[in-house]
Write a protein that holds these residues in place. Structure first.
Motif, PDB file in Angstrom:
ATOM      1  N   TYR A1018       0.828  -1.217   0.000  1.00 55.82           N
ATOM      2  CA  TYR A1018       0.000   0.000   0.000  1.00 55.82           C
ATOM      3  C   TYR A1018       0.860   1.264   0.000  1.00 55.82           C
ATOM      4  N   TYR A1019       1.968   1.229   0.727  1.00 57.31           N
ATOM      5  CA  TYR A1019       2.816   2.424   0.850  1.00 57.31           C
ATOM      6  C   TYR A1019       4.083   2.330   0.008  1.00 57.31           C
ATOM      7  N   HIS A1020       4.038   1.529  -1.055  1.00 59.85           N
ATOM      8  CA  HIS A1020       5.295   1.313  -1.796  1.00 59.85           C
ATOM      9  C   HIS A1020       5.834   2.608  -2.401  1.00 59.85           C
ATOM     10  N   LYS A1021       4.956   3.541  -2.786  1.00 64.46           N
ATOM     11  CA  LYS A1021       5.440   4.801  -3.366  1.00 64.46           C
ATOM     12  C   LYS A1021       6.193   5.636  -2.333  1.00 64.46           C
ATOM     13  N   CYS A1112       7.093 -12.183  -1.755  1.00 69.97           N
ATOM     14  CA  CYS A1112       6.684 -10.825  -2.120  1.00 69.97           C
ATOM     15  C   CYS A1112       7.149  -9.805  -1.093  1.00 69.97           C
ATOM     16  N   VAL A1113       7.053 -10.151   0.186  1.00 68.58           N
ATOM     17  CA  VAL A1113       7.480  -9.223   1.232  1.00 68.58           C
ATOM     18  C   VAL A1113       8.969  -8.921   1.101  1.00 68.58           C
ATOM     19  N   GLU A1114       9.761  -9.955   0.903  1.00 68.52           N
ATOM     20  CA  GLU A1114      11.208  -9.726   0.794  1.00 68.52           C
ATOM     21  C   GLU A1114      11.542  -8.897  -0.443  1.00 68.52           C
ATOM     22  N   LEU A1115      10.879  -9.184  -1.551  1.00 68.74           N
ATOM     23  CA  LEU A1115      11.167  -8.424  -2.774  1.00 68.74           C
ATOM     24  C   LEU A1115      10.777  -6.954  -2.610  1.00 68.74           C
ATOM     25  N   MET A1116       9.658  -6.689  -1.939  1.00 68.79           N
ATOM     26  CA  MET A1116       9.249  -5.296  -1.730  1.00 68.79           C
ATOM     27  C   MET A1116      10.148  -4.603  -0.713  1.00 68.79           C
ATOM     28  N   ALA A1117      10.787  -5.392   0.146  1.00 63.54           N
ATOM     29  CA  ALA A1117      11.657  -4.813   1.170  1.00 63.54           C
ATOM     30  C   ALA A1117      13.068  -4.531   0.665  1.00 63.54           C
ATOM     31  N   LEU A1118      13.373  -4.944  -0.559  1.00 61.24           N
ATOM     32  CA  LEU A1118      14.705  -4.682  -1.106  1.00 61.24           C
ATOM     33  C   LEU A1118      14.913  -3.178  -1.294  1.00 61.24           C
ATOM     34  N   PRO A1119      16.148  -2.697  -1.114  1.00 61.23           N
ATOM     35  CA  PRO A1119      16.420  -1.265  -1.312  1.00 61.23           C
ATOM     36  C   PRO A1119      16.630  -0.944  -2.787  1.00 61.23           C
ATOM     37  N   VAL A1120      15.713  -1.433  -3.607  1.00 66.93           N
ATOM     38  CA  VAL A1120      15.838  -1.329  -5.063  1.00 66.93           C
ATOM     39  C   VAL A1120      14.495  -0.873  -5.618  1.00 66.93           C
ATOM     40  N   PRO A1121      14.481   0.023  -6.617  1.00 69.22           N
ATOM     41  CA  PRO A1121      13.204   0.445  -7.218  1.00 69.22           C
ATOM     42  C   PRO A1121      12.403  -0.732  -7.763  1.00 69.22           C
ATOM     43  N   ASN A1123      10.716  -1.182 -10.526  1.00 69.64           N
ATOM     44  CA  ASN A1123      10.904  -1.590 -11.915  1.00 69.64           C
ATOM     45  C   ASN A1123      12.163  -2.425 -12.085  1.00 69.64           C
ATOM     46  N   VAL A1124      13.179  -2.172 -11.258  1.00 68.69           N
ATOM     47  CA  VAL A1124      14.408  -2.969 -11.324  1.00 68.69           C
ATOM     48  C   VAL A1124      14.130  -4.389 -10.847  1.00 68.69           C
ATOM     49  N   VAL A1125      13.378  -4.507  -9.749  1.00 66.65           N
ATOM     50  CA  VAL A1125      13.014  -5.834  -9.246  1.00 66.65           C
ATOM     51  C   VAL A1125      12.154  -6.559 -10.275  1.00 66.65           C
ATOM     52  N   GLY A1126      11.191  -5.849 -10.861  1.00 60.52           N
ATOM     53  CA  GLY A1126      10.327  -6.468 -11.870  1.00 60.52           C
ATOM     54  C   GLY A1126      11.113  -6.988 -13.050  1.00 60.52           C
ATOM     55  N   ASN A1127      12.042  -6.194 -13.561  1.00 60.24           N
ATOM     56  CA  ASN A1127      12.883  -6.641 -14.682  1.00 60.24           C
ATOM     57  C   ASN A1127      13.717  -7.856 -14.298  1.00 60.24           C
ATOM     58  N   SER A1128      14.234  -7.852 -13.079  1.00 60.08           N
ATOM     59  CA  SER A1128      15.056  -8.982 -12.639  1.00 60.08           C
ATOM     60  C   SER A1128      14.227 -10.256 -12.544  1.00 60.08           C
ATOM     61  N   GLU A1161       2.020  -2.128  -8.863  1.00 63.68           N
ATOM     62  CA  GLU A1161       2.061  -1.879 -10.310  1.00 63.68           C
ATOM     63  C   GLU A1161       3.463  -1.558 -10.807  1.00 63.68           C
ATOM     64  N   THR A1162       4.251  -0.841 -10.025  1.00 58.60           N
ATOM     65  CA  THR A1162       5.585  -0.458 -10.498  1.00 58.60           C
ATOM     66  C   THR A1162       6.471  -1.669 -10.742  1.00 58.60           C
ATOM     67  N   TYR A1163       6.125  -2.804 -10.150  1.00 58.76           N
ATOM     68  CA  TYR A1163       6.894  -4.029 -10.364  1.00 58.76           C
ATOM     69  C   TYR A1163       6.451  -4.723 -11.643  1.00 58.76           C
ATOM     70  N   TRP A1164       5.132  -4.975 -11.767  1.00 56.63           N
ATOM     71  CA  TRP A1164       4.699  -5.762 -12.932  1.00 56.63           C
ATOM     72  C   TRP A1164       4.568  -4.933 -14.201  1.00 56.63           C
ATOM     73  N   ILE A1165       4.657  -3.596 -14.077  1.00 61.14           N
ATOM     74  CA  ILE A1165       4.606  -2.768 -15.282  1.00 61.14           C
ATOM     75  C   ILE A1165       5.849  -2.998 -16.136  1.00 61.14           C
ATOM     76  N   SER A1166       6.896  -3.570 -15.533  1.00 59.53           N
ATOM     77  CA  SER A1166       8.113  -3.901 -16.288  1.00 59.53           C
ATOM     78  C   SER A1166       7.793  -4.844 -17.437  1.00 59.53           C
ATOM     79  N   LEU A1167       6.814  -5.702 -17.233  1.00 56.81           N
ATOM     80  CA  LEU A1167       6.432  -6.628 -18.299  1.00 56.81           C
ATOM     81  C   LEU A1167       5.907  -5.863 -19.506  1.00 56.81           C
ATOM     82  N   ASN A1168       5.075  -4.853 -19.268  1.00 58.24           N
ATOM     83  CA  ASN A1168       4.556  -4.054 -20.374  1.00 58.24           C
ATOM     84  C   ASN A1168       5.687  -3.401 -21.161  1.00 58.24           C
TER      85      ASN A1168
END
Length: 1351
Positions: A1018-1021, A1112-1121, A1123-1128, A1161-1168
């Motif tokens: 919810y607070y990812h931004k 999902c929790v660990e991926l969102m907790a990474l100090p990485v934007p 879109n970078v996580v989504g691409n990875s 959305e900022t994660y899966w938008i990498s697919l688009n």
């Protein structure tokens, strides 16, 4: 004109025509024919027939034509037959009679047969000539009729009939000719599938070749609407069924096949039974709702599902095989839980008659015959015993006799089977076979039927042991003898009362022996509940008897108003029994629907308090509709004057708070909309509590965000919000609104609520304070300050009294508070929260006045018990105080962290207690030790007037305390702090300070991972720029569980290392993402790397759901934007595919799809972005650059090692969108419009887009029709660009087949107006093929347009 006269007229006309022919034949040697004479003769005959038909009414035309054709059949001369048929052709040519009635009359004639060679041939030749005048629906009907006629041709017919077969074959070929375009090819293939399905005989091979080729030409269209690798995609129980209300995982309940849309020739693997998918789901705990959803089973409709029955049998057999292969060192508890799960599944599906018990037993016998699986035989009998013991009394004995065949098969022992060790839980499985035999004999005795056979010799020792145990009156709970006796004799009351009596005696106690509860409440003495291992060892029937006895005792106490509370052992045992899904009707359903209303009716407030405590602190995996039902009960109860007591009101509010915050994001919409649409609309909204309604708004906001549904797609959310604003009008701060979904933020911005300004509030308080000090008469003071509707500033007055007069609270104040009651005090608390924040301005922060004010506030909480710390902090955290936010949170900081009152309680409670209550037998002792050290007062019992003291009755507390009550408040507080742009107190971050002091409480959080997931999502931004916040929150919750969980239960070793480093800089490499996704892949595959646990008491229903959420929790907790996580994550499959097993690639795509769709959305938008990048690259940008239908087929191309980057991306996109929620999927039309439409110019690009979106049209059709319409229009507009850009279209047929599939399966004519103009502007060949969609006539379609312009 009558039918006879019509027939006579036609016969006369034909006779006249043939009469002339006969004269000519007789005089053929003297008559010289010229072209003019022949033409005259033909015209004469034609005019005669035309005149005759002109007098025939339209409704009798079919009769006339049938009569005419019958006359032709009576003619044997070929030239005369040809003349008569030529006349029919003329009728069509000159528009006397339409072609369709003539074709129908010819085709439907009963004499038409390939054995009548002349008429057979001439009929189809004539139809070939005139069928161009038939509309497309008529052509469809004629095609069906032709195929049905041809079904009668034998495959081994003599070669001499070949010329006769050629004529209908040629006609069918003409109809199916796509260039002629007599009808949509899609309708033609539909008719072919109807007449010639796979399971029926096809027409003669000559016709079959044409039909097969035509059907095969639709394989590209089928490919475009098929999810790549669909048979390898698996759901996660507890997640996948929640995100979709449609039929994403639906299977046919008769054959377990996917429901495939339309008449397309799908791949064979899609048309096969998906037994693996159903079996995978059945193996998961808490999967029965998903199974019912997959198979479309309804509990209200009794229907036997044979395929489900077969899979249940297979699961039992597989479990027996596993028992055969397991060695003795394996975890006995896990084996017990496996068989517990199987028995629960069998009971549920047999109970609701989805499976037949006798059929299952027979099937088990057939599958076990000759297998020699003796190690698992006792476990099997345990499963059967569960159902037999509970149902044998209500059903005839013959339904259970097939079990005897299993005895013969599995118990061939010559000697007696020794008695197992009764000190071990497995002994109940070892004696299960004997227990079944005892139940069968008892049933035979009850029905006065002779037992089918004597007790087997092998079971004699077991029987003797059980009989001897019955004579032992001193049975102990230290072994499992009581369980064995309960299981064996639960249908024999003469024997059953002894062991069951021992069980209830151990938890009921008596009036002579008592113990104390907090508040000096006297309760019955037993404090040790029945162990879970013992309850697990009881059959369902025995457990039902036990829970029925407990409920009956509680109801009896509620009615009798007994002064002694129930024993802690009974309450804890009851809460443990409620986890068993197989006794739901007496368990949680009876708890909500029967017990709670009865307790309320008899005003048994102590028992009500106890039941709410159980629900808050002991129950797990309660179905959402029960939770919403309880919430409605609570709001209803809160309106009753009798419940307006401090302790009870606090408990009800705390329970309601837990219920609201505990709603899953995917539960909110279906549950609230369901209740909202029910008659009477039960009150799931509070009429008074602004805090509860605010929390509900926050929960709706979170649900809309996580599910991706950012708009009011239906009326229920707006109606609920309107009702909330009517009940408890309030505002939200700009910081909070900034995180709301746009539609929700707009709603509140459009409804600003007036609030008294600080000066007005201050004046009111000063005026009332002055009255308080000057009024002398006690009765007047009490009457004035407790008057309903008066100013809600009394708590402000008390605080000012403590602050300014430096003396305690007078007895009159207590009397006022007591008269007000807790509901009114809640309103005063809201005013007090606003007042105290406005009074303590920042200039005084840290000064003597400020600290004195805080001390006075602490005294109100801890010394005078005016308000509780959890209610005060909740009220402060939820107030709209943006302008004083820093001061508000400084105040909270001072209340929570500076004094030791609350911190010491938290530290003591966490140190001495464990959240694993199901493993404990001494919870009560620890509970009482804590309450003795920190007694909790719920009433204002400071310095009272001894001449007239106020007496308050405390309610029993079995589980709760201020620390546990504070947990949901802590959740909300942390969220509110996160919303603030910047908060520091003496340069120490408030967020971190609260976590440092109070974070250990998360050890007792019932959904810690879910809370982390919701917070980070919810607070990812906000958290993108606050890596330290994310890491601190995650590691705090991980550390809180270190003592009770292995280190591998949540975070990977990589993240654990990062959590111990000072630096926040960490960019994980691709291998990290491969490892974390691999962990999920292994878990779904049944090889979970996570520690084993009892899922009945876990926050997740099974290992796959746990693995998904912690990933999902660990991926969102990474100090990485994001879109970078989504691409990875995409690169795990796209770049690391060579490291993965080729046969497992789809499993990895499945895992990536699950994770990406569960992230913001900022994660899966990498697919688009990757899709756009691929579409804009070679070879798709070059016309003819690839063979699209070969390259885009992942399964085929991977099999021959010919897959390309775009192939993997397509399959991965399918995996992601297959798991996506409808909120995410409905954005496809926007993606096409904004990103793909500007760049798609070639056929290959367009086909790639069709492959991308085609498989999800059905889902959009079911759940978001408007999005589907928009997407379809976008497809046509993209095709316009392609049509203009390409000189030649090579894939016209697959494209038009795809578009017709969309029309006939999904949109019909609903987008006709939007696309008609588009179709008219296509090139001629494309317009001709698509003319049936827009109903353009043939002449318009053939009108040439200006040549397309190149772009």
């Amino acid at each position: 004109m009558s039918q006879k006269s019509i027939e006579d007229t036609i016969i006369d006309v034909v006779r006249d025509i043939l009469h002339g022919e006969a004269i000519e034949a007789a005089l053929c040697s003297v008559i010289l024919h010229t072209e003019e004479s022949l033409q005259w003769k033909k015209e004469h005959c034609f005019n005669s027939l035309k005149t005759a038909l002109a007098n025939v009414p339209q409704e009798s035309l079919d009769t006339a034509l049938k009569c005419y054709i019958t006359q032709i059949y009576n003619v044997q001369n070929a030239s005369r037959v040809e003349l008569l048929l030529d006349l029919l052709e003329g009728l069509v040519e000159y528009n006397v009679v339409p072609a369709k009635p003539i074709c129908d009359a010819l085709l439907d004639h009963e004499l038409l047969s390939y054995n009548a060679s002349l008429m057979w041939t001439k009929t189809f030749q004539l139809m070939r000539k005139i069928i161009g005048g038939v509309d497309y629906k008529g052509c469809r009907d004629l095609l069906r009729g032709i195929l049905e006629k041809c079904q009668g041709i034998k495959e081994d017919e003599n070669v001499s009939v070949m010329p006769d077969i050629d004529t209908p074959v040629n006609l069918v070929a003409h109809i199916l000719d796509r260039n002629v375009c007599l009808l949509p090819a899609y309708l033609a293939v539909n008719e072919i599938n109807k007449v010639c399905p796979e399971d029926r005989k096809w027409p003669h091979w000559k016709m079959g070749n044409i039909l097969a080729d035509f059907v095969h030409s639709f394989r590209p269209a089928a490919q475009m609407v098929t999810v790549s690798g669909r048979t390898h995609l698996l759901p996660v129980v507890g997640y996948s069924i929640a995100i979709s209300t449609s039929n994403v995982w639906r299977l046919s309940s008769s054959c377990l096949k996917f429901p495939l849309n339309g008449p397309l020739p799908y791949d064979k693997e899609l048309s096969e039974p998906q037994t693996g998918l159903l079996r995978y789901v059945l193996e998961q705990p808490y999967s029965r709702d998903m199974v019912c959803n997959m198979l479309g089973l309804n509990k209200q409709v009794k229907q036997r599902c044979e395929v489900l029955e077969e899979q249940l049998v297979d699961l039992v057999v597989m479990a027996m095989e596993r028992s055969e292969n397991d060695d003795a060192s394996n975890d006995e508890c896990l084996s017990q839980l496996l068989w517990q799960h199987l028995s629960s599944q069998v009971i549920y599906f047999v109970l609701f008659q989805f499976a037949s018990f006798p059929h299952m037993v027979v099937s088990l016998y057939e599958k076990l015959k000759g297998r020699n699986l003796n190690k698992g035989r006792d476990h099997l009998m345990w499963v059967l015993l569960q159902f037999i013991s509970g149902s044998i009394q209500k059903n005839p004995l013959k339904e259970f006799l097939p079990v005897m065949k299993l005895y013969d098969l599995l118990y061939p022992d010559k000697g007696m089977i020794p008695m197992p060790d009764v000190t071990k839980a497995q002994s109940t499985h070892g004696v299960a076979a004997t227990c079944i035999w005892i139940h069968l004999n008892k049933k035979a005795q009850t029905d006065t039927i002779k037992p089918p056979r004597p007790t087997p010799h092998a079971l004699q020792e077991h029987c003797e042991f059980l009989k001897q145990s019955l004579n032992n009156k001193n049975l102990s709970l230290n072994d499992y003898k009581i369980a064995l006796l309960c299981n064996a004799y639960s249908t024999n009351n003469d024997y059953f009362n002894l062991p069951m009596g021992k069980l209830v005696e151990s938890i009921y106690g008596d009036s002579k022996h008592t113990t104390l509860l907090p508040g000096n409440i006297v309760a019955s003495a037993p404090t040790q509940p029945l162990a879970m291992s013992l309850l697990d060892s009881l059959t369902v029937h025995a457990k039902m008897s036990l829970i029925h006895s407990i409920v009956h005792r509680v109801i009896k106490q509620a009615k009798s108003k007994a002064t002694i509370a129930q024993s802690p052992a009974l309450i804890e045992t009851y809460s443990r029994l409620l986890v068993y899904m197989e006794i739901e009707s007496l368990g949680i359903k009876g708890f909500i629907s029967q017990l709670l209303p009865t307790v309320f009716t008899h005003n048994a407030w102590g028992i009500l308090h106890t039941l709410l405590e159980m629900f808050s602190y002991r129950l797990h995996h309660t179905q959402p509709h029960y939770r919403i039902q309880l919430l409605s009960h609570l709001h209803h109860l809160s309106q009753s004057p009798q419940t307006n007591q401090n302790q009870l009101q606090l408990c009800m509010e705390s329970t309601a708070l837990r219920l609201i915050t505990g709603l899953g994001s995917f539960e909110v919409q279906p549950q609230l909309s369901r209740i909202f649409n029910e008659p009477g609309r039960p009150g799931f909204l509070s009429n008074e509590s602004e805090e509860l309604n605010r929390v509900l708004v926050l929960t709706i906001a979170r649900a809309m965000h996580v599910t991706g549904v950012d708009s009011f797609s239906s009326t229920w959310p707006r109606e609920i919000l309107n009702q909330i604003m009517a009940n408890t009008p309030h505002n939200w701060s700009p910081n909070t609104l900034a995180n709301f979904p746009p539609s929700l933020a707009e709603f509140f911005q459009a409804q600003p609520q007036h609030r008294d300004d600080k000066n007005t509030l201050k004046r009111n308080v000063e005026a009332e304070y002055k009255k308080w000090k000057t009024m002398a008469n006690e009765n007047d003071i009490i009457a004035h300050f407790s008057m309903q509707g008066s100013s809600t500033v009394f708590l402000c007055i008390i605080w000012k009294t403590l602050l300014e007069e430096n003396r305690g609270i007078t007895p009159i104040a207590y009397k006022v508070l007591d008269r007000l009651g807790p509901r009114s005090v809640s309103a005063h608390l809201r005013t007090f929260s606003d007042y105290i924040v406005s009074e303590l301005n920042l200039n005084s922060a840290g000064g003597q006045h400020f600290h004195k004010a805080i001390d006075s506030l602490n005294e109100m909480v801890w010394r005078y018990n005016i308000v509780t710390i959890d209610r005060l902090i909740l009220c402060l955290a939820l107030r709209n105080v943006d302008e004083d936010a820093r001061l508000c949170y400084l105040l909270i900081h001072m209340l929570l962290l500076k004094p030791q009152d609350f911190k010491s309680r938290v530290q003591e409670f966490v140190k001495e207690n464990s959240p694993e209550h199901w493993l404990q037998n001494n919870w009560h002792e620890k509970h009482m030790a804590f309450h003795r050290k920190y007694p909790e007062k719920f009433y204002f019992e400071g310095i009272q007037d001894l001449s007239s003291p106020i007496q308050h009755q405390y309610l029993p507390v079995y589980f709760g305390n201020v620390c546990l009550r504070f947990l949901p408040v802590l959740d909300i507080l942390l969220h509110r702090i996160l919303e603030q742009p910047s908060l520091t107190t003496n340069n120490l971050n408030l967020f971190e300070k609260i976590l440092e002091s109070l974070g250990v409480l998360y050890k007792f959080h019932d959904h810690p991972i879910t809370y982390l997931y919701n917070t980070l999502h919810y607070y990812h931004k906000i958290l993108v720029q606050r890596a330290a916040y994310k890491r601190r929150l995650v590691t705090t919750i991980w550390n809180a569980h270190q003592e009770i969980r292995p280190s591998t239960w949540f975070l990977t070793e990589d993240y654990q290392r990062f959590s111990h480093e000072e630096s926040l800089e960490w960019v994980p490499d691709l291998d990290y993402y491969v490892r974390i996704i691999g962990r999920l892949v292994d878990t779904i595959d049944g090889k979970s790397p996570f520690p084993n646990c009892d899922w009945r008491f876990n926050e997740f229903p099974g290992p796959a759901a746990h693995a998904l959420y912690v990933t999902c929790v660990e991926l969102m907790a990474l100090p990485v934007p994001g879109n970078v996580v989504g691409n990875s994550l995409l690169d795990v499959v796209m770049k690391s595919s060579t490291q993965l097993q080729r046969g497992k690639v789809m499993s990895w795509m499945n895992a990536v799809g699950l994770v990406l769709t569960a992230l913001p959305e900022t994660y899966w938008i990498s697919l688009n972005n990757k899709i756009v990048e691929t579409i804009c690259s070679l070879p798709l940008t070059v016309q003819g650059g690839c063979q699209p239908f070969q390259v885009f087929n992942f399964t085929t191309s991977q099999t021959v090692f010919a897959e390309q980057h775009m192939t993997y991306l397509l399959a991965l996109s399918h995996a992601v969108w297959h798991h996506a929620g409808i909120g995410q999927l409905s954005q496809l039309s926007v993606f096409l419009r904004d990103h793909l439409k500007p760049v798609v110019k070639t056929e290959e690009q367009f086909l790639y887009v069709c492959h991308l979106v085609g498989p999800f049209l059905q889902r959009l059709h079911s759940e978001r029709t408007r999005s589907l319409m928009e997407l379809v229009v976008e497809l046509y507009e993209i095709l316009v660009n392609v049509d203009k850009s390409c000189d030649h279209l090579r894939y016209l047929d697959p494209i038009t087949d795809f578009l017709y599939h969309i029309k006939y399966m999904f949109v019909g004519d609903s987008v006709k107006n939007e696309i008609e103009k588009i179709i008219r502007n296509f090139r001629q060949a494309l317009t001709l093929r698509l003319r049936f969609i827009s109903h353009i006539n043939l002449e318009e379609a053939m009108t040439p347009l200006a040549p397309p312009m190149s772009t």
